[in-house]
Design a protein around this motif. Structure first.
Motif, PDB file in Angstrom:
ATOM      1  N   UNK A   1      47.654  13.735  58.057  1.00  0.00           N
ATOM      2  CA  UNK A   1      48.753  14.539  58.557  1.00  0.00           C
ATOM      3  C   UNK A   1      48.202  15.653  59.457  1.00  0.00           C
ATOM      4  N   UNK A   2      48.864  15.871  60.560  1.00  0.00           N
ATOM      5  CA  UNK A   2      48.450  16.895  61.516  1.00  0.00           C
ATOM      6  C   UNK A   2      49.262  18.159  61.291  1.00  0.00           C
ATOM      7  N   UNK A   3      48.578  19.295  61.179  1.00  0.00           N
ATOM      8  CA  UNK A   3      49.231  20.593  61.125  1.00  0.00           C
ATOM      9  C   UNK A   3      49.304  21.120  62.552  1.00  0.00           C
ATOM     10  N   UNK A   4      50.490  21.597  62.964  1.00  0.00           N
ATOM     11  CA  UNK A   4      50.696  22.039  64.348  1.00  0.00           C
ATOM     12  C   UNK A   4      50.660  23.557  64.460  1.00  0.00           C
ATOM     13  N   UNK A   5      50.048  24.036  65.552  1.00  0.00           N
ATOM     14  CA  UNK A   5      49.881  25.463  65.808  1.00  0.00           C
ATOM     15  C   UNK A   5      50.445  25.791  67.187  1.00  0.00           C
ATOM     16  N   UNK A   6      50.759  27.062  67.398  1.00  0.00           N
ATOM     17  CA  UNK A   6      51.431  27.457  68.636  1.00  0.00           C
ATOM     18  C   UNK A   6      50.589  28.330  69.569  1.00  0.00           C
ATOM     19  N   UNK A   7      49.426  28.784  69.129  1.00  0.00           N
ATOM     20  CA  UNK A   7      48.569  29.649  69.949  1.00  0.00           C
ATOM     21  C   UNK A   7      47.134  29.172  69.821  1.00  0.00           C
ATOM     22  N   UNK A   8      46.408  29.195  70.943  1.00  0.00           N
ATOM     23  CA  UNK A   8      45.011  28.766  70.930  1.00  0.00           C
ATOM     24  C   UNK A   8      44.155  29.836  71.613  1.00  0.00           C
ATOM     25  N   UNK A   9      43.023  30.171  71.001  1.00  0.00           N
ATOM     26  CA  UNK A   9      42.074  31.125  71.595  1.00  0.00           C
ATOM     27  C   UNK A   9      40.661  30.551  71.465  1.00  0.00           C
ATOM     28  N   UNK A  10      39.794  30.973  72.378  1.00  0.00           N
ATOM     29  CA  UNK A  10      38.418  30.488  72.418  1.00  0.00           C
ATOM     30  C   UNK A  10      37.456  31.661  72.370  1.00  0.00           C
ATOM     31  N   UNK A  11      36.314  31.442  71.773  1.00  0.00           N
ATOM     32  CA  UNK A  11      35.241  32.421  71.766  1.00  0.00           C
ATOM     33  C   UNK A  11      33.911  31.697  71.718  1.00  0.00           C
ATOM     34  N   UNK A  12      32.838  32.461  71.579  1.00  0.00           N
ATOM     35  CA  UNK A  12      31.504  31.874  71.586  1.00  0.00           C
ATOM     36  C   UNK A  12      30.654  32.536  70.521  1.00  0.00           C
ATOM     37  N   UNK A  13      29.867  31.727  69.847  1.00  0.00           N
ATOM     38  CA  UNK A  13      28.889  32.229  68.890  1.00  0.00           C
ATOM     39  C   UNK A  13      27.508  31.936  69.437  1.00  0.00           C
ATOM     40  N   UNK A  14      26.750  32.989  69.764  1.00  0.00           N
ATOM     41  CA  UNK A  14      25.407  32.745  70.295  1.00  0.00           C
ATOM     42  C   UNK A  14      24.468  32.232  69.214  1.00  0.00           C
ATOM     43  N   UNK A  15      24.706  32.584  67.953  1.00  0.00           N
ATOM     44  CA  UNK A  15      23.836  32.076  66.888  1.00  0.00           C
ATOM     45  C   UNK A  15      24.025  30.574  66.681  1.00  0.00           C
ATOM     46  N   UNK A  16      25.198  30.062  66.952  1.00  0.00           N
ATOM     47  CA  UNK A  16      25.476  28.633  66.813  1.00  0.00           C
ATOM     48  C   UNK A  16      25.341  27.892  68.146  1.00  0.00           C
ATOM     49  N   UNK A  17      25.350  28.624  69.263  1.00  0.00           N
ATOM     50  CA  UNK A  17      25.438  28.052  70.609  1.00  0.00           C
ATOM     51  C   UNK A  17      26.575  27.042  70.678  1.00  0.00           C
ATOM     52  N   UNK A  18      27.724  27.494  70.175  1.00  0.00           N
ATOM     53  CA  UNK A  18      28.929  26.666  70.190  1.00  0.00           C
ATOM     54  C   UNK A  18      30.124  27.556  70.502  1.00  0.00           C
TER      55      UNK A  18
END
Length: 155
Positions: A1-18
């Motif tokens: 089952x998919x849970x649906x969301x209405x807002x998306x944000x992005x960031x970066x973790x230098x310790x993970x390089x992701x």
């Protein structure tokens, strides 16, 4: 089952390089990681989904119009890293599915045996692509922007 969301944000973790992604709904949140390799496939795949059988120049111009306000304010500001408490954690995403039907676009992110979805209109897809591309550019991943290639190559 998919849970649906209405807002998306992005960031970066230098310790993970992701890159991390946070999806938010009124009563829940999900967070997960995107690798450089997955982002390098996601950008052209989703942009290709927007292209369909339309001329590349038209969709590139549509992209430029859709993100003009975002660019005029200097791009999206990097939000703080998501708090771990109270979030559904999908971990490192293994699959992203992109689809559209009657003007509604959907991205489903799959990881840790769970699915989180984000629905939006076409203009928002352009903005999501721009925000994700801008974030990876800011951290030096050096991925190309599929909409720029259409303009440069005149395809």
């Amino acid at each position: 089952m998919t849970t649906w969301y209405s807002l998306i944000t992005f960031g970066y973790s230098d310790s993970e390089d992701r890159l991390w992604v946070r999806l938010t709904a009124q009563d829940s949140n999900a967070t997960f990681w995107l690798s450089r390799k997955l982002v390098s496939r996601f950008l052209p795949d989703v942009y290709g989904g927007l292209l369909g059988d339309q001329p590349r120049e038209e969709v590139a111009s549509e992209h430029e119009r859709a993100v003009a306000a975002l660019r005029s304010q200097g791009g999206d500001n990097a939000p703080p890293a998501p708090k771990v408490e109270g979030l559904v954690n999908l971990g490192l995403i293994s699959t992203i599915r992109f689809s559209h039907d009657n003007g509604t676009y959907a991205m489903i992110f799959e990881g840790n045996g769970q699915k989180a979805g984000f629905r939006c209109d076409r203009k928002a897809v352009h903005r999501v692509l721009e925000a994700l591309w801008s974030r990876q550019r800011a951290v030096g991943w050096g991925l190309s922007a599929p909409w720029s290639e259409a303009i440069v190559n005149g395809q």
